[in-house]
Design a protein around this motif. Structure first.
Motif, PDB file in Angstrom:
ATOM      1  N   PHE A   1      -9.808 -24.144   5.006  1.00  0.00           N
ATOM      2  CA  PHE A   1      -9.330 -24.767   6.238  1.00  0.00           C
ATOM      3  C   PHE A   1     -10.604 -24.895   6.915  1.00  0.00           C
ATOM      4  O   PHE A   1     -11.703 -24.325   6.923  1.00  0.00           O
ATOM      5  CB  PHE A   1      -8.415 -23.712   7.013  1.00  0.00           C
ATOM      6  CG  PHE A   1      -7.371 -23.144   6.487  1.00  0.00           C
ATOM      7  CD1 PHE A   1      -6.420 -23.774   6.454  1.00  0.00           C
ATOM      8  CD2 PHE A   1      -7.506 -22.088   5.373  1.00  0.00           C
ATOM      9  CE1 PHE A   1      -5.071 -23.411   5.683  1.00  0.00           C
ATOM     10  CE2 PHE A   1      -6.097 -21.677   4.605  1.00  0.00           C
ATOM     11  CZ  PHE A   1      -5.112 -22.368   4.901  1.00  0.00           C
TER      12      PHE A   1
ATOM     13  N   HIS B   1       0.118 -21.448  10.712  1.00  0.00           N
ATOM     14  CA  HIS B   1       0.828 -21.886   9.760  1.00  0.00           C
ATOM     15  C   HIS B   1       2.563 -21.978  10.192  1.00  0.00           C
ATOM     16  O   HIS B   1       3.238 -22.926   9.778  1.00  0.00           O
ATOM     17  CB  HIS B   1       0.808 -21.268   8.401  1.00  0.00           C
ATOM     18  CG  HIS B   1       1.235 -22.036   7.317  1.00  0.00           C
ATOM     19  ND1 HIS B   1       1.371 -23.267   7.014  1.00  0.00           N
ATOM     20  CD2 HIS B   1       2.167 -21.329   6.303  1.00  0.00           C
ATOM     21  CE1 HIS B   1       1.975 -23.738   5.753  1.00  0.00           C
ATOM     22  NE2 HIS B   1       2.530 -22.394   5.384  1.00  0.00           N
TER      23      HIS B   1
ATOM     24  N   PRO C   1      -6.475 -21.491  -0.519  1.00  0.00           N
ATOM     25  CA  PRO C   1      -6.393 -22.666   0.436  1.00  0.00           C
ATOM     26  C   PRO C   1      -7.702 -22.635   1.437  1.00  0.00           C
ATOM     27  O   PRO C   1      -8.280 -21.501   1.703  1.00  0.00           O
ATOM     28  CB  PRO C   1      -5.104 -22.739   1.327  1.00  0.00           C
ATOM     29  CG  PRO C   1      -4.254 -21.693   0.471  1.00  0.00           C
ATOM     30  CD  PRO C   1      -4.941 -20.880  -0.370  1.00  0.00           C
TER      31      PRO C   1
ATOM     32  N   MET D   1     -12.233 -19.828   4.554  1.00  0.00           N
ATOM     33  CA  MET D   1     -11.676 -19.799   3.118  1.00  0.00           C
ATOM     34  C   MET D   1     -11.224 -18.250   3.001  1.00  0.00           C
ATOM     35  O   MET D   1     -12.113 -17.578   2.312  1.00  0.00           O
ATOM     36  CB  MET D   1     -12.636 -20.307   2.223  1.00  0.00           C
ATOM     37  CG  MET D   1     -13.067 -21.642   2.578  1.00  0.00           C
ATOM     38  SD  MET D   1     -14.657 -22.310   1.422  1.00  0.00           S
ATOM     39  CE  MET D   1     -13.604 -22.599  -0.022  1.00  0.00           C
TER      40      MET D   1
ATOM     41  N   THR E   1      -9.517 -29.661   1.748  1.00  0.00           N
ATOM     42  CA  THR E   1     -10.244 -29.923   0.369  1.00  0.00           C
ATOM     43  C   THR E   1     -11.741 -29.751   0.694  1.00  0.00           C
ATOM     44  O   THR E   1     -12.276 -30.642   1.227  1.00  0.00           O
ATOM     45  CB  THR E   1      -9.736 -31.021  -0.300  1.00  0.00           C
ATOM     46  OG1 THR E   1      -8.613 -30.976  -0.238  1.00  0.00           O
ATOM     47  CG2 THR E   1     -10.511 -30.958  -1.762  1.00  0.00           C
TER      48      THR E   1
ATOM     49  N   PHE F   1       1.159 -24.286   1.774  1.00  0.00           N
ATOM     50  CA  PHE F   1      -0.051 -24.960   1.829  1.00  0.00           C
ATOM     51  C   PHE F   1      -0.217 -25.770   0.451  1.00  0.00           C
ATOM     52  O   PHE F   1       0.338 -25.377  -0.528  1.00  0.00           O
ATOM     53  CB  PHE F   1      -1.277 -23.907   1.756  1.00  0.00           C
ATOM     54  CG  PHE F   1      -1.122 -22.953   3.134  1.00  0.00           C
ATOM     55  CD1 PHE F   1      -1.454 -23.629   4.271  1.00  0.00           C
ATOM     56  CD2 PHE F   1      -1.159 -21.470   3.117  1.00  0.00           C
ATOM     57  CE1 PHE F   1      -1.548 -22.865   5.480  1.00  0.00           C
ATOM     58  CE2 PHE F   1      -1.292 -20.700   4.026  1.00  0.00           C
ATOM     59  CZ  PHE F   1      -1.287 -21.596   5.239  1.00  0.00           C
ATOM     60  N   SER F   2      -1.134 -26.787   0.675  1.00  0.00           N
ATOM     61  CA  SER F   2      -1.188 -27.591  -0.715  1.00  0.00           C
ATOM     62  C   SER F   2      -1.856 -26.785  -1.970  1.00  0.00           C
ATOM     63  O   SER F   2      -1.245 -27.237  -2.930  1.00  0.00           O
ATOM     64  CB  SER F   2      -2.043 -28.818  -0.382  1.00  0.00           C
ATOM     65  OG  SER F   2      -1.410 -29.640   0.723  1.00  0.00           O
TER      66      SER F   2
ATOM     67  N   TRP G   1      -2.254 -19.955  -3.794  1.00  0.00           N
ATOM     68  CA  TRP G   1      -3.324 -18.707  -3.935  1.00  0.00           C
ATOM     69  C   TRP G   1      -3.471 -18.511  -5.298  1.00  0.00           C
ATOM     70  O   TRP G   1      -2.495 -18.089  -6.086  1.00  0.00           O
ATOM     71  CB  TRP G   1      -2.445 -17.651  -3.272  1.00  0.00           C
ATOM     72  CG  TRP G   1      -2.326 -18.179  -1.592  1.00  0.00           C
ATOM     73  CD1 TRP G   1      -1.261 -18.355  -1.169  1.00  0.00           C
ATOM     74  CD2 TRP G   1      -3.282 -17.777  -0.581  1.00  0.00           C
ATOM     75  NE1 TRP G   1      -1.364 -18.705   0.332  1.00  0.00           N
ATOM     76  CE2 TRP G   1      -2.772 -18.225   0.570  1.00  0.00           C
ATOM     77  CE3 TRP G   1      -4.604 -17.444  -0.579  1.00  0.00           C
ATOM     78  CZ2 TRP G   1      -3.217 -18.294   1.851  1.00  0.00           C
ATOM     79  CZ3 TRP G   1      -5.128 -17.352   0.638  1.00  0.00           C
ATOM     80  CH2 TRP G   1      -4.430 -17.773   1.746  1.00  0.00           C
TER      81      TRP G   1
ATOM     82  N   LEU H   1      -4.096 -17.154  10.628  1.00  0.00           N
ATOM     83  CA  LEU H   1      -3.533 -18.037   9.537  1.00  0.00           C
ATOM     84  C   LEU H   1      -2.264 -18.390   9.657  1.00  0.00           C
ATOM     85  O   LEU H   1      -1.479 -19.434   9.520  1.00  0.00           O
ATOM     86  CB  LEU H   1      -4.218 -17.890   8.398  1.00  0.00           C
ATOM     87  CG  LEU H   1      -4.031 -19.116   7.156  1.00  0.00           C
ATOM     88  CD1 LEU H   1      -4.491 -20.389   7.741  1.00  0.00           C
ATOM     89  CD2 LEU H   1      -4.651 -18.613   5.943  1.00  0.00           C
TER      90      LEU H   1
ATOM     91  N   ARG I   1      -9.010 -33.714   5.149  1.00  0.00           N
ATOM     92  CA  ARG I   1      -7.631 -33.120   5.065  1.00  0.00           C
ATOM     93  C   ARG I   1      -6.829 -33.176   3.956  1.00  0.00           C
ATOM     94  O   ARG I   1      -6.820 -34.140   3.304  1.00  0.00           O
ATOM     95  CB  ARG I   1      -6.969 -33.683   6.388  1.00  0.00           C
ATOM     96  CG  ARG I   1      -7.671 -33.286   7.648  1.00  0.00           C
ATOM     97  CD  ARG I   1      -6.970 -33.906   8.731  1.00  0.00           C
ATOM     98  NE  ARG I   1      -5.521 -33.278   9.122  1.00  0.00           N
ATOM     99  CZ  ARG I   1      -4.802 -33.792  10.115  1.00  0.00           C
ATOM    100  NH1 ARG I   1      -4.928 -34.909  10.779  1.00  0.00           N
ATOM    101  NH2 ARG I   1      -3.291 -33.206   9.912  1.00  0.00           N
ATOM    102  N   VAL I   2      -6.113 -32.277   3.807  1.00  0.00           N
ATOM    103  CA  VAL I   2      -5.165 -32.484   2.397  1.00  0.00           C
ATOM    104  C   VAL I   2      -4.055 -33.371   2.609  1.00  0.00           C
ATOM    105  O   VAL I   2      -3.437 -33.964   1.569  1.00  0.00           O
ATOM    106  CB  VAL I   2      -4.445 -30.932   1.949  1.00  0.00           C
ATOM    107  CG1 VAL I   2      -5.649 -29.993   1.915  1.00  0.00           C
ATOM    108  CG2 VAL I   2      -3.663 -30.435   3.290  1.00  0.00           C
TER     109      VAL I   2
ATOM    110  N   GLU J   1      -5.842 -27.467   7.095  1.00  0.00           N
ATOM    111  CA  GLU J   1      -5.942 -27.560   5.611  1.00  0.00           C
ATOM    112  C   GLU J   1      -6.799 -28.379   5.172  1.00  0.00           C
ATOM    113  O   GLU J   1      -6.513 -29.799   5.435  1.00  0.00           O
ATOM    114  CB  GLU J   1      -4.805 -27.133   4.775  1.00  0.00           C
ATOM    115  CG  GLU J   1      -5.076 -26.820   3.472  1.00  0.00           C
ATOM    116  CD  GLU J   1      -3.698 -26.689   2.552  1.00  0.00           C
ATOM    117  OE1 GLU J   1      -4.042 -26.134   1.229  1.00  0.00           O
ATOM    118  OE2 GLU J   1      -2.584 -26.735   3.053  1.00  0.00           O
TER     119      GLU J   1
END
Length: 411
Positions: A306, A330, A304, A297, A250, A342-343, A346, A326, A278-279, A248
Motif C-alpha cells: 500500500f 479496507h 498486499p 507492506m 503493486t 485485496f488484489s 496473503w 488497514l 495502483r492495483v 493498494e
C-alpha cells in the motif's frame, strides 16, 4: 508401606499448600482495600468524585485474578515468560471477518446516512471510516462487554505491568460515574475500554461527543453519539479532510521494501515515478499526487502492499496496529465502493513463535538495526530492518521474518 507413607506425605503437603495460597490472596486483597482508601480515594476526591460515588463504585469490588498481565505485590512480572510459546499469527488471519463486517456496515450506512453525512460535514471524517471503527471495536454495538470497569481498572491499577496507566484510567472512570454519563452499570472490556467505540475512560472525558443533540454523550446506547465521538477523536488527532487513507499498490522489484515507514514519506507522484502503480490500473487521484504518501507492506513481499496517507497514521492513533488501521480502511472501502478482497494474496507464513521473532529482533539489534523493540511482533521497523539485512548480505529482500532466518540472526 514406605510408598504409602510417601504418598500421604505428598498429599499432606499439597493440602497444606492450598490454604497458604488462599491466605496470600486474602492478604493481597487487604492491601488492595488499603490502596483504594489511602491512594485512590484522595486522588478521586481531588478530581471531584464524591464519597457516595466512590463507595458505590468501589465498595463491592474485589481483585479479578483472571485478568492478564498481573503482577501481585512481592512477585516479578511473568508476562514475557507466558508469551514465549505464543504462535505468531499470519497477517491474513486478521481479515477473516472483513466480508461480514462490510455487509452489515453497508446496511447501517443506509440506515444512518443522514447522521453520517452531517458528522462528515462537521469533522471531515468520512462515514465509511466511522463505520469501519464501530464494526471493529464492538461489532456495531452488538458485542457483549462483560466486565465491571471498576473491577478491571482497580485490579490493573493495583497490580498490572502498566499499573500507573490503569490507576489514572480508574480515576477517570470514577469521574464518569460522578458525572452520571452512563445510565446503567459501567461495563468494559478486559482492558477497561468502554461503550461502542471502546474508549478508555480518559479518552471518553476528552473526546466523547453529543451526536444527537440531547445534551449527553452516550457511547453506550446512542448511535449518533458513538459515531460523533469516533469522528471527534480522529479529527482532533489530525485527520486531513479530503484525503483518503491509502491505496493498494503493486511494488516493482526495483523498489526496495525497506523504504517502508512513516519516516520515509515522499509525494505520491514520486512513488508513482518509481514504478509503483495502483492495483486498479487507474492513476492516483490528482488531488492526492502532490500529497505525502508512505510505503506500507504489512507482510513484506509476502502479501498486499500500500501507499498510505497521513490519515492511515491517524487511524493508528486509535489502535497502534498496522493491521487494525488497514482493516478499518479496507472495510470502509468495501462499504462505500463495493470492492472485494485485496488484489494480492496473503502468502503462507512458516510456523514461528513470537519468541523466535523476538530472538531475531535481538539479533538485528546486535547488528545495529532499530527494530522498534524485541517484542515478537514484526512492525515496520522490524520488517525494513530484515530487508536491509537481506540486502546487505546479498539475499533477496522480502522484509518479513521467515523460519530459515533464525540460524543466521540468532547467535
Amino acid at each position: 508401606m514406605i510408598r504409602l507413607l510417601s504418598r500421604c506425605a505428598l498429599l499432606l503437603a499439597l493440602l497444606t499448600a492450598l490454604p497458604a495460597s488462599a491466605q496470600d490472596r486474602a492478604a493481597i486483597e487487604q492491601q488492595f482495600r488499603t490502596w483504594l482508601e489511602q491512594d485512590i480515594w484522595p486522588a478521586a476526591s481531588a478530581n471531584g468524585v464524591s464519597r457516595t460515588t466512590f463507595d458505590s463504585a468501589m465498595g463491592g469490588v474485589r481483585l479479578n485474578w483472571d485478568l492478564p498481565d498481573l503482577v501481585p505485590p512481592g512477585s516479578e512480572a511473568t508476562t514475557p515468560k507466558r508469551q514465549t510459546q505464543s504462535e505468531f499469527g499470519a497477517p491474513g488471519r486478521y481479515f477473516r471477518g472483513v466480508s461480514g463486517d462490510a455487509a452489515i456496515g453497508r446496511d447501517l450506512a443506509r440506515r444512518h446516512a443522514a447522521t453520517l453525512a452531517r458528522i462528515e460535514q462537521q469533522t471531515g471524517v468520512p462515514g465509511r471510516i466511522l463505520l469501519g471503527i464501530w464494526g471493529r471495536e464492538s461489532a456495531y454495538g452488538r458485542a457483549k462487554i462483560p466486565h465491571n470497569v471498576f473491577e478491571v481498572l482497580g485490579t490493573k491499577g493495583f497490580m498490572a505491568t502498566r499499573a500507573p496507566y490503569f490507576r489514572e484510567e480508574l480515576i477517570a472512570a470514577l469521574q464518569i460515574a460522578e458525572a452520571g454519563h452512563a445510565t446503567g452499570p459501567l461495563r468494559s472490556s478486559w482492558a477497561g475500554a468502554l461503550g461502542q467505540p471502546q474508549f478508555m475512560p480518559s479518552n471518553f472525558l476528552q473526546y466523547a461527543a453529543d451526536g444527537d443533540g440531547d445534551g449527553r454523550a452516550d457511547i453506550w446506547g446512542s448511535v449518533p453519539d458513538t459515531l460523533a465521538s469516533i469522528a471527534n477523536y480522529l479529527a482532533r488527532h489530525g485527520w486531513v479532510s479530503g484525503r483518503d487513507w491509502g491505496f493498494e499498490v503493486t511494488v516493482p522489484a526495483s523498489v526496495s521494501c525497506s523504504l517502508e515507514g512513516p519516516d520515509q514519506g515522499r509525494p505520491i507522484a514520486e512513488w508513482e515515478a518509481m514504478g509503483i502503480t495502483r492495483v486498479s490500473n487507474r492513476p492516483f487521484p490528482d488531488h492526492e499526487r502532490n500529497g505525502e504518501g508512505f510505503l506500507m507492506m504489512p507482510a513484506g513481499r509476502n502479501g498486499p502492499a500500500f501507499v498510505v496517507t497521513p490519515n492511515f497514521y491517524v487511524l493508528k492513533d486509535y489502535n497502534m496496529s498496522d493491521l487494525y488501521a488497514l482493516y478499518v480502511g479496507h472495510v470502509g472501502d468495501r462499504i462505500q465502493y463495493g470492492v472485494g478482497d485485496f488484489s494480492a494474496p496473503w502468502g503462507a507464513v512458516g510456523k514461528m513463535y513470537r519468541s523466535d521473532i523476538a530472538a531475531m529482533q535481538r539479533g538485528l539489534e546486535g547488528m545495529g538495526h532499530d527494530v522498534g523493540g524485541a517484542d515478537g511482533l514484526p512492525g515496520f521497523k522490524t520488517r525494513r530492518s530484515i530487508g536491509r539485512w537481506q540486502e546487505a548480505t546479498g539475499r533477496p529482500a522480502t522484509c518479513f521474518p521467515e523460519p530459515g532466518m533464525k540460524a543466521h540472526l540468532i547467535r
